[in-house]
Motif scaffolding. Structure first.
Motif, PDB file in Angstrom:
ATOM      1  N   CYS A 197      32.321  25.954  65.725  1.00 46.67           N
ATOM      2  CA  CYS A 197      31.689  25.047  65.581  1.00 46.67           C
ATOM      3  C   CYS A 197      32.957  25.071  63.966  1.00 46.67           C
ATOM      4  N   THR A 200      30.957  22.581  61.880  1.00 46.23           N
ATOM      5  CA  THR A 200      30.608  22.446  61.017  1.00 46.23           C
ATOM      6  C   THR A 200      30.724  23.975  60.336  1.00 46.23           C
ATOM      7  N   HIS A 201      30.517  25.104  61.535  1.00 45.25           N
ATOM      8  CA  HIS A 201      31.241  26.153  60.273  1.00 45.25           C
ATOM      9  C   HIS A 201      32.264  25.933  59.577  1.00 45.25           C
ATOM     10  N   VAL A 226      33.518  23.627  57.673  1.00 43.81           N
ATOM     11  CA  VAL A 226      33.482  22.445  56.879  1.00 43.81           C
ATOM     12  C   VAL A 226      33.037  24.036  55.852  1.00 43.81           C
ATOM     13  N   SER A 227      32.446  24.406  56.049  1.00 45.64           N
ATOM     14  CA  SER A 227      30.915  25.477  55.750  1.00 45.64           C
ATOM     15  C   SER A 227      32.316  26.026  54.648  1.00 45.64           C
ATOM     16  N   CYS A 256      34.812  20.600  67.168  1.00 45.36           N
ATOM     17  CA  CYS A 256      34.770  19.337  66.608  1.00 45.36           C
ATOM     18  C   CYS A 256      35.189  17.803  68.004  1.00 45.36           C
ATOM     19  N   ASP A 263      33.196   8.819  62.767  1.00 44.29           N
ATOM     20  CA  ASP A 263      33.563   9.249  63.204  1.00 44.29           C
ATOM     21  C   ASP A 263      35.295   9.069  63.866  1.00 44.29           C
ATOM     22  N   HIS A 315      24.281  24.760  65.773  1.00 41.63           N
ATOM     23  CA  HIS A 315      23.884  23.642  66.509  1.00 41.63           C
ATOM     24  C   HIS A 315      23.884  23.380  68.681  1.00 41.63           C
ATOM     25  N   PHE A 329      24.462  28.231  59.044  1.00 43.84           N
ATOM     26  CA  PHE A 329      25.927  27.613  58.082  1.00 43.84           C
ATOM     27  C   PHE A 329      26.085  27.651  57.044  1.00 43.84           C
ATOM     28  N   GLU A 358      34.297  17.517  60.421  1.00 43.00           N
ATOM     29  CA  GLU A 358      34.220  18.536  61.025  1.00 43.00           C
ATOM     30  C   GLU A 358      35.514  19.282  61.465  1.00 43.00           C
TER      31      GLU A 358
END
Length: 360
Positions: free
Chosen positions: A31, A33-34, A36-37, A59, A88, A193, A219, A348
């Protein structure tokens, strides 16, 4: 899998990771989002050097091929067309460097940013003399909302609303990666997600068919560290299995109502992914009963055209073949203010995350 150690501190998790008898491990976070985290919290710098985290095709903007972006840019020039899109997508470049929906909008094209597919339905109501095309970009996470937008448009009798479905599903992409002979990934951080919709059990094929560990991860940094630990422990014990660290949001079977909604309005189709080419049954297209809401049918569009050669390495980045820093354009020609590829554009995107947080 045993319960996750929720009372551990980050240092205790890292100590447990260091104590595992692992020579080398490549783990892929699917993911964006992962991704970015991980970059924001500096997790890569905390882990032992023998543990590598690789970005995967998680993404949705990044996996959309340039040829499809070109199709969208051409559509934006059509008379009386309004393109409704998530933010985006606005800055993603087409094959002509510098060309994007944002630029087309500045040159007079009608391009509107929306936060929900239902916002696009409202646009169609507000501008009955225009054709509103919603760009359905995303994975299983956003597919239910797109289906609901079609449902509402039909209920309202709208004749000027269509969806350009660029929706994709994660499982076929992961199976395509696993089939590549040089794909050296030992375990997967599965996308939380997506799993909210599909359920954690959706990813059981990874340990059962491919003998790779899989953990559905949340996340927060601790979510990710705990998930990494459990993947590494599976590897050390030689017992790949499926774990669900994100139990506060993800059920084993997911959201049945959302799944039924998507199945009612969409059917699987072949789709082209950046960096992986055409993957059978990995896309979602509107069913024949809702063809009147399909932008491909209404405007005679062609998706999935062959990609043109480019120095941009986004395709390699999102398939775990190279980190952003190994792209010759990264941080030089390609920067957030002047992106060459989508990975430097999306919130992302692996390149944008690596650049912003100076990931090494």
């Amino acid at each position: 899998m045993p319960c996750f150690e929720r009372d551990w501190t980050a240092e205790q998790v890292l100590d447990a990771i260091r104590a595992l008898p692992i020579e080398k491990a490549n783990l892929m976070e699917v993911c964006g989002t992962h991704t970015v985290s991980i970059a924001r919290s500096g997790i890569k710098r905390m882990l032992p050097k023998n543990v590598q985290l690789l970005s995967g095709p998680g993404c949705p903007v990044c996996v959309t091929p340039t040829s499809d972006i070109d199709t969208i840019l051409d559509l934006a020039l059509e008379k009386d067309v309004i393109i409704a899109t998530y933010g985006d997508v606005l800055r993603v470049p087409g094959s002509r460097h510098g060309d994007s929906l944002r630029r087309r909008g500045s040159e007079g094209a009608r391009v509107k940013m929306v936060y929900s597919p239902l916002d696009a339905v409202s646009l169609a109501e507000k501008f009955p003399d225009k054709q509103v095309v919603f760009l359905g970009v995303g994975f299983e996470t956003t597919a239910p909302g797109t289906a609901i937008a079609v449902k509402q448009a039909q209920a309202k009798g709208l004749k000027n609303f269509t969806v350009l479905s660029l929706l994709k599903t994660v499982k076929p992409a992961l199976e395509t990666l696993m089939a590549q002979p040089d794909f050296a990934v030992d375990g997967f951080l599965c996308p939380g997600h997506v799993a909210v919709i599909t359920g954690a059990e959706h990813f059981r094929f990874l340990p059962e068919k491919y003998h790779r560990g899989a953990v559905v991860a949340g996340f927060e940094p601790m979510d990710i560290l705990l998930s990494v630990y459990h993947l590494l422990r599976q590897l050390a014990e030689g017992k790949p299995t499926l774990g669900n660290e994100y139990t506060r949001a993800v059920a084993p079977k997911g959201n049945p109502l959302a799944q039924q909604t998507v199945e009612r309005y969409f059917t699987p189709c072949d789709a082209v992914w950046r960096g992986m080419g055409e993957i059978p049954q990995s896309g979602l297209q509107l069913r024949e009963a809702y063809r009147q809401f399909d932008a491909v049918a209404r405007f005679g569009l062609e998706l999935g055209k062959p990609e043109k050669p480019s120095a941009c390495q986004c395709g390699q980045v999102i398939t775990g073949k190279c980190p952003p820093q190994e792209c010759p354009l990264f941080g030089k020609v390609c920067v957030p203010e002047n992106p060459v590829g989508p990975c430097m554009v999306s919130g992302e995107g692996a390149c944008a995350a690596a650049y912003q947080y100076q990931e090494v």
